[in-house]
Scaffold this active site. Sequence first.
Site, mmCIF file in Angstrom:
data_model
loop_
_atom_site.group_PDB
_atom_site.id
_atom_site.type_symbol
_atom_site.label_atom_id
_atom_site.label_comp_id
_atom_site.label_asym_id
_atom_site.label_seq_id
_atom_site.Cartn_x
_atom_site.Cartn_y
_atom_site.Cartn_z
ATOM 1 N N ARG A 7 0.830 -1.198 0.000
ATOM 2 C CA ARG A 7 0.000 0.000 0.000
ATOM 3 C C ARG A 7 0.864 1.248 0.000
ATOM 4 O O ARG A 7 1.735 1.419 0.841
ATOM 5 C CB ARG A 7 -0.895 -0.002 1.236
ATOM 6 N N ASP A 32 -9.910 -0.757 7.441
ATOM 7 C CA ASP A 32 -10.436 0.229 8.381
ATOM 8 C C ASP A 32 -11.091 -0.477 9.555
ATOM 9 O O ASP A 32 -11.832 -1.447 9.358
ATOM 10 C CB ASP A 32 -11.545 1.077 7.712
#
Length: 168
Positions: free
Chosen positions: A85, A99
Amino acid sequence: MPEVVAYIGLGSNLENPQMQVESAIDELAGLPETALRSRSSLYRSAPMGPQDQPDFVNAVACLETTLPPQALLQGLQAIEQRHGRVRAQHWGPRTLDLDILLYGQYMIDTEQLKIPHPGIAQRNFVLYPLAEIDSRLDIPGMGKVQELLAQRSAAGLTRLEQTPGAAQ
Ligand code: ROI
């Protein structure tokens, strides 16, 4: 820390998104002090935000953990890093996004952590997989998943069939 039930939202729209999300669920199950309680199907979803990016694959995982929220966040960030990422463009494409949606019934509002995740009620790609796991779930300060879902269309969202050969 007592055991808490935490819900994690997963999203990917780069580099074989289905594989990114499936392997991230396995990695969540491998976090210390943590067990995977259940998970949703995978969903294909039209991008929210800039439209000039690929569709996303989204899912939700339900964990039991004794990690405090900050340590859980660090665990998620380490998994994101392993998936390459990079935070390039705001609301742009990503190989893996994790999340914390819910952490028990806790409400946390710091610079680093906002729990419940403030975007839940607007995101059909979060509400539908959450409801698949527990439609009676209560989101502190927002209401029941089922009621939030009733106000969100499923436009742009498709539940994906099981990958052939995938473990059930
Ligand atoms: N759109 C969809 N459909 N799914 C996501 O997970 C997602 N994540 C994001 C932005 C870029 C806002 N859009 C998304 O971060």
